[in-house]
Scaffold this motif. Structure first.
Motif, PDB file in Angstrom:
ATOM      1  N   MET A  51      85.751  83.176 -15.089  1.00 47.30           N
ATOM      2  CA  MET A  51      84.545  83.565 -15.853  1.00 47.30           C
ATOM      3  C   MET A  51      84.790  84.741 -16.800  1.00 47.30           C
ATOM      4  O   MET A  51      83.920  85.054 -17.622  1.00 47.30           O
ATOM      5  CB  MET A  51      83.422  83.933 -14.897  1.00 47.30           C
ATOM      6  CG  MET A  51      83.723  85.177 -14.098  1.00 47.30           C
ATOM      7  SD  MET A  51      82.237  85.867 -13.401  1.00 47.30           S
ATOM      8  CE  MET A  51      82.689  87.584 -13.282  1.00 47.30           C
ATOM      9  N   TYR A  75      90.907  88.672 -11.653  1.00 50.22           N
ATOM     10  CA  TYR A  75      91.237  90.092 -11.786  1.00 50.22           C
ATOM     11  C   TYR A  75      90.021  91.015 -11.654  1.00 50.22           C
ATOM     12  O   TYR A  75      89.033  90.860 -12.380  1.00 50.22           O
ATOM     13  CB  TYR A  75      91.913  90.348 -13.136  1.00 50.22           C
ATOM     14  CG  TYR A  75      93.231  89.627 -13.249  1.00 50.22           C
ATOM     15  CD1 TYR A  75      94.322  90.017 -12.458  1.00 50.22           C
ATOM     16  CD2 TYR A  75      93.390  88.552 -14.118  1.00 50.22           C
ATOM     17  CE1 TYR A  75      95.530  89.347 -12.533  1.00 50.22           C
ATOM     18  CE2 TYR A  75      94.604  87.884 -14.200  1.00 50.22           C
ATOM     19  CZ  TYR A  75      95.660  88.277 -13.407  1.00 50.22           C
ATOM     20  OH  TYR A  75      96.850  87.603 -13.484  1.00 50.22           O
ATOM     21  N   ASN A 119      85.752  77.397 -18.870  1.00 50.48           N
ATOM     22  CA  ASN A 119      85.588  77.830 -20.258  1.00 50.48           C
ATOM     23  C   ASN A 119      86.812  78.590 -20.735  1.00 50.48           C
ATOM     24  O   ASN A 119      87.157  79.628 -20.176  1.00 50.48           O
ATOM     25  CB  ASN A 119      84.350  78.726 -20.383  1.00 50.48           C
ATOM     26  CG  ASN A 119      83.058  77.963 -20.146  1.00 50.48           C
ATOM     27  OD1 ASN A 119      82.897  76.843 -20.635  1.00 50.48           O
ATOM     28  ND2 ASN A 119      82.132  78.553 -19.388  1.00 50.48           N
ATOM     29  N   LEU A 134      93.833  75.014 -15.220  1.00 49.76           N
ATOM     30  CA  LEU A 134      92.659  74.742 -14.370  1.00 49.76           C
ATOM     31  C   LEU A 134      92.145  73.317 -14.509  1.00 49.76           C
ATOM     32  O   LEU A 134      91.264  72.904 -13.762  1.00 49.76           O
ATOM     33  CB  LEU A 134      91.538  75.756 -14.654  1.00 49.76           C
ATOM     34  CG  LEU A 134      91.845  77.221 -14.297  1.00 49.76           C
ATOM     35  CD1 LEU A 134      90.643  78.112 -14.588  1.00 49.76           C
ATOM     36  CD2 LEU A 134      92.272  77.382 -12.843  1.00 49.76           C
ATOM     37  N   GLU A 197      82.154  84.261 -24.197  1.00 47.19           N
ATOM     38  CA  GLU A 197      82.700  85.338 -25.030  1.00 47.19           C
ATOM     39  C   GLU A 197      83.804  84.797 -25.954  1.00 47.19           C
ATOM     40  O   GLU A 197      83.812  85.051 -27.158  1.00 47.19           O
ATOM     41  CB  GLU A 197      83.267  86.425 -24.108  1.00 47.19           C
ATOM     42  CG  GLU A 197      83.751  87.627 -24.884  1.00 47.19           C
ATOM     43  CD  GLU A 197      84.516  88.608 -24.014  1.00 47.19           C
ATOM     44  OE1 GLU A 197      84.585  88.419 -22.785  1.00 47.19           O
ATOM     45  OE2 GLU A 197      85.063  89.559 -24.584  1.00 47.19           O
TER      46      GLU A 197
HETATM   47  N1  SAM Z   1      85.571  82.032 -19.454  1.00 44.70           N
HETATM   48  C1  SAM Z   1      85.629  83.229 -20.267  1.00 44.70           C
HETATM   49  C2  SAM Z   1      85.266  82.917 -21.695  1.00 44.70           C
HETATM   50  O1  SAM Z   1      85.229  81.738 -22.068  1.00 44.70           O
HETATM   51  O2  SAM Z   1      84.970  83.864 -22.447  1.00 44.70           O
HETATM   52  C3  SAM Z   1      87.004  83.906 -20.151  1.00 44.70           C
HETATM   53  C4  SAM Z   1      88.167  83.145 -20.703  1.00 44.70           C
HETATM   54  S1  SAM Z   1      89.717  83.952 -20.392  1.00 44.70           S
HETATM   55  C5  SAM Z   1      90.788  83.277 -21.577  1.00 44.70           C
HETATM   56  C6  SAM Z   1      90.269  83.146 -18.897  1.00 44.70           C
HETATM   57  C7  SAM Z   1      89.864  83.887 -17.633  1.00 44.70           C
HETATM   58  O3  SAM Z   1      90.218  83.092 -16.512  1.00 44.70           O
HETATM   59  C8  SAM Z   1      90.569  85.228 -17.455  1.00 44.70           C
HETATM   60  O4  SAM Z   1      89.607  86.231 -17.182  1.00 44.70           O
HETATM   61  C9  SAM Z   1      91.499  85.003 -16.275  1.00 44.70           C
HETATM   62  O5  SAM Z   1      91.726  86.181 -15.512  1.00 44.70           O
HETATM   63  C10 SAM Z   1      90.751  83.934 -15.502  1.00 44.70           C
HETATM   64  N2  SAM Z   1      91.636  83.119 -14.662  1.00 44.70           N
HETATM   65  C11 SAM Z   1      92.774  82.508 -15.050  1.00 44.70           C
HETATM   66  N3  SAM Z   1      93.344  81.860 -14.022  1.00 44.70           N
HETATM   67  C12 SAM Z   1      92.528  82.061 -12.958  1.00 44.70           C
HETATM   68  C13 SAM Z   1      92.586  81.658 -11.609  1.00 44.70           C
HETATM   69  N4  SAM Z   1      93.607  80.927 -11.137  1.00 44.70           N
HETATM   70  N5  SAM Z   1      91.599  82.023 -10.775  1.00 44.70           N
HETATM   71  C14 SAM Z   1      90.552  82.771 -11.241  1.00 44.70           C
HETATM   72  N6  SAM Z   1      90.460  83.205 -12.513  1.00 44.70           N
HETATM   73  C15 SAM Z   1      91.435  82.853 -13.369  1.00 44.70           C
END
Ligand code: SAM
Length: 218
Positions: A51, A75, A119, A134, A197
């Motif tokens: 998220m 994180y 997302n 994912l 975002e």
């Molecule tokens: N969903 C938000 C948006 O569309 O603005 C954030 C997108 S950002 C590129 C991807 C997010 O997914 C990051 O905050 C990352 O830490 C989280 N993420 C990636 N792999 C993950 C995992 N295995 N488990 C939980 N969170 C994860």
């Protein structure tokens, strides 16, 4: 998205009543009981995996008070950014889980989740890292373990290779593709769409936003 370490973020997450840190307090205790024992209702549960700072899921929770939302983020330094806005949310229908989605099926029981939002997930461009995406078949298998019978996944990204990979994984694993757009906002911001975002940022840059919705083969 990985922000610099924010001192005290772990502590803030542990103290916050709307946040569970899976490797500290045990979210697994709520497995199969999120609606009844955490939210104290029988409303459907929708989750967003990855998220980020929570813009999308906060807005969804605001608009849909009869749905229980759970935002999952790996994180603490990212999740902590969502907490201030969570305080401002008047409804009780949003929880944040700080966890790595690799373990996601340990936290939800079969038939517990009605909808999954993915997302702008990290692309993991190297082939050898494909299973970390994912939308990989490994993740689809995990989601399949806890989605309700007619449950669905909605995925948005501006990353075309990741989107094409996701469509292939969905088809190869027997999921049904219900909707597929390669340029969601071609005619201006799509109606009834809550922007994330990242979506806002890339839409402003003029990148086409791809979106798909799929459901499991009953
Ligand atoms: N969903 C938000 C948006 O569309 O603005 C954030 C997108 S950002 C590129 C991807 C997010 O997914 C990051 O905050 C990352 O830490 C989280 N993420 C990636 N792999 C993950 C995992 N295995 N488990 C939980 N969170 C994860």
């Amino acid at each position: 998205m990985r922000l610099r370490n924010i001192p005290g973020s772990q502590e803030r997450i542990l103290e916050n009543k709307y946040t569970i840190q899976t490797d500290g307090a045990d979210g697994a205790d709520y497995r199969g009981k999120w609606a009844k024992e955490f939210f104290h209702n029988d409303h459907p549960v929708h989750i967003e995996v990855g998220m980020g700072k929570g813009k999308f899921i906060l807005e969804m929770a605001r608009q849909n008070p009869d749905i229980n939302y759970i935002g999952i983020e790996k994180y603490s330094s990212v999740l902590v950014r969502a907490l201030d806005q969570r305080e401002e949310l008047e409804s009780d229908n949003l929880l944040f889980l700080r966890m790595d989605a690799e373990d996601i099926d340990q936290y939800f029981a079969p038939g517990e989740v009605a909808k999954i939002y993915l997302n702008f997930s990290d692309p993991w461009p190297k082939d050898r890292h494909a299973k970390r995406r994912l939308t990989s078949r490994q993740f689809l298998e995990r989601y399949d373990r806890f989605l309700v019978q007619d449950g669905s996944i909605q995925f948005k990204t501006d990353n075309r290779p990741l989107f094409d990979f996701s469509v292939e994984e969905i088809k190869d694993t027997g999921w049904i593709l219900d909707e597929c757009s390669f340029d969601l906002h071609a005619d201006g911001p799509a109606p009834n769409n809550v922007m994330t975002e990242y979506e806002e940022k890339f839409f402003r840059k003029g990148n086409p936003i791809c979106r798909l919705v799929c459901h499991r083969n009953p």
